[in-house]
Design a protein around this motif. Structure first.
Motif, mmCIF file in Angstrom:
data_model
loop_
_atom_site.group_PDB
_atom_site.id
_atom_site.type_symbol
_atom_site.label_atom_id
_atom_site.label_comp_id
_atom_site.label_asym_id
_atom_site.label_seq_id
_atom_site.Cartn_x
_atom_site.Cartn_y
_atom_site.Cartn_z
ATOM 1 N N PRO A 1 31.156 55.082 53.729
ATOM 2 C CA PRO A 1 30.031 54.716 54.588
ATOM 3 C C PRO A 1 29.004 53.828 53.885
ATOM 4 N N PHE A 2 28.548 52.838 54.619
ATOM 5 C CA PHE A 2 27.454 51.981 54.180
ATOM 6 C C PHE A 2 26.399 52.002 55.276
ATOM 7 N N ALA A 3 25.140 52.245 54.897
ATOM 8 C CA ALA A 3 24.064 52.295 55.886
ATOM 9 C C ALA A 3 22.914 51.408 55.442
ATOM 10 N N LEU A 4 22.208 50.857 56.410
ATOM 11 C CA LEU A 4 21.031 50.059 56.110
ATOM 12 C C LEU A 4 20.012 50.182 57.230
ATOM 13 N N ARG A 5 18.762 49.819 56.905
ATOM 14 C CA ARG A 5 17.683 49.885 57.876
ATOM 15 C C ARG A 5 17.693 48.627 58.728
ATOM 16 N N SER B 1 26.928 54.480 49.074
ATOM 17 C CA SER B 1 25.960 53.391 49.076
ATOM 18 C C SER B 1 24.575 54.022 48.963
ATOM 19 N N VAL B 2 23.559 53.198 48.729
ATOM 20 C CA VAL B 2 22.181 53.676 48.655
ATOM 21 C C VAL B 2 21.392 53.038 49.783
ATOM 22 N N LEU C 1 21.276 58.796 49.215
ATOM 23 C CA LEU C 1 22.664 58.604 48.822
ATOM 24 C C LEU C 1 23.534 58.809 50.055
ATOM 25 N N VAL C 2 24.284 57.792 50.427
ATOM 26 C CA VAL C 2 25.178 57.837 51.584
ATOM 27 C C VAL C 2 26.603 57.855 51.051
ATOM 28 N N PRO D 1 30.637 61.435 56.931
ATOM 29 C CA PRO D 1 29.505 60.847 56.206
ATOM 30 C C PRO D 1 28.379 61.852 55.941
ATOM 31 N N TYR D 2 27.763 61.702 54.776
ATOM 32 C CA TYR D 2 26.617 62.510 54.361
ATOM 33 C C TYR D 2 25.471 61.587 53.966
#
Length: 304
Positions: free
Chosen positions: A15-19, A260-261, A271-272, A285-286
């Motif tokens: 998983p990759f996350a972003l705002r 990812s961060v 932390l993702v 995902p966490y």
């Protein structure tokens, strides 16, 4: 230590996350099937996540069974740019790039193979340095040395869809826990194959920190280690002696990795990552708060 819960119960690996302007978006390996690859989730608060379908329009010249892996997204000059790999199962993967005007997609491939001269390349991770320069970290194969296998490299992005120069090898396997498979048949020979993958770089506390995953993503050997450097191109030094960030057993997790961060609206890091469910059939995902000190990152399990 509190055992965290996945933020979504379906499959969303790597998983990759972003705002984004109205909250947060997460992308991951897997997806709803059909004409789009990659799972997309959205959230207003990092707690409640909603399934938004698939992200990427599949390539017309790839077979239907092609594997699409590990998307990461950057926002560049008003365009959302997705980096990913595509190939046949665990071979012949190449790095690709796609763009969209909406972070939820659909992303459309730009028609560029970013790694035409490499036999295998996965896990592209874009990083913008403090001077504005963009770099692409990724994993590729290297047969030389005492521990042949998948290594970590970087290359400068000349534009969002083109790379400059040649890949620079940054980090290779140094320990037994990083073994993917003993006596693996690959490239016409047999190797005790080691794997470093999933690089993700941030700049904190005046230094560059590279998270990476190692071992075999299919079992309990998988985990996340850490390296540190004073420049993007290194030299990079390992922090700790094992999977110092994530490993099976910590907080009750099974096979955690490929992180990812994410920096939230308040400027706090998270932390993702993924870990297996109890049946070991889904990588979920966490999102866990991440603190920093002079020794590096500290996942805050009790706040998860």
């Amino acid at each position: 230590m509190t055992t965290p819960a996945p933020v979504w119960t379906g499959t969303c690996a790597d998983p990759f996350a972003l705002r984004v302007p109205d909250g947060y978006v997460m992308y991951g390996t897997g997806g709803p099937g059909g004409d789009r690859a990659f799972q997309v989730l959205s959230s207003p608060d990092l707690v409640t996540w909603t399934d938004r379908g698939g992200a990427l329009e599949r390539l017309a010249d790839e077979p239907p069974q092609a594997s699409y892996w590990a998307p990461e997204v950057a926002h560049v000059d008003g365009t959302w740019v997705m980096y990913y790999s595509v190939g046949s199962e665990q071979s012949a993967h190449h790095l690709r790039v796609a763009t969209s005007r909406d972070p939820l997609g659909p992303f459309v491939d730009a028609g560029v193979d970013l790694s035409p001269d490499l036999p295998f390349a996965i896990d592209p991770s874009p990083f913008q340095d403090r001077d504005g320069t963009w770099w692409l970290f990724f994993a590729t194969d290297e047969l030389s040395g005492e521990r042949p296998g998948t290594v970590l490299a970087v290359q400068r992005l000349e534009s969002p869809t083109s790379l400059a120069g040649s890949p620079q090898l940054l980090l290779r396997a140094t320990a037994d826990w990083q073994r993917f498979e003993a006596d693996r048949e690959i490239y016409g020979a047999r190797y005790d194959w080691h794997t470093l993958e999933g690089p993700h770089v941030v700049h904190r506390a005046g230094r560059y920190w590279m998270f990476f995953s190692a071992g075999n993503f299919q079992d309990d050997t998988y985990g996340v280690g850490l390296a540190v450097a004073d420049a993007v191109t290194g030299p990079w030094s390992l922090v700790g002696s094992g999977a110092s960030v994530l490993h099976t057993g910590v907080a009750g997790l099974i096979g955690p990795g490929h992180n990812s961060v994410l920096t939230d609206a308040a400027g706090d890091d998270h932390l993702v990552f993924h870990a297996y469910d109890t049946t070991r059939t889904r990588r979920q995902p966490y999102v866990v708060p991440l603190g920093w000190d002079a020794n590096g990152p500290r996942p805050d399990w009790d706040a998860a």
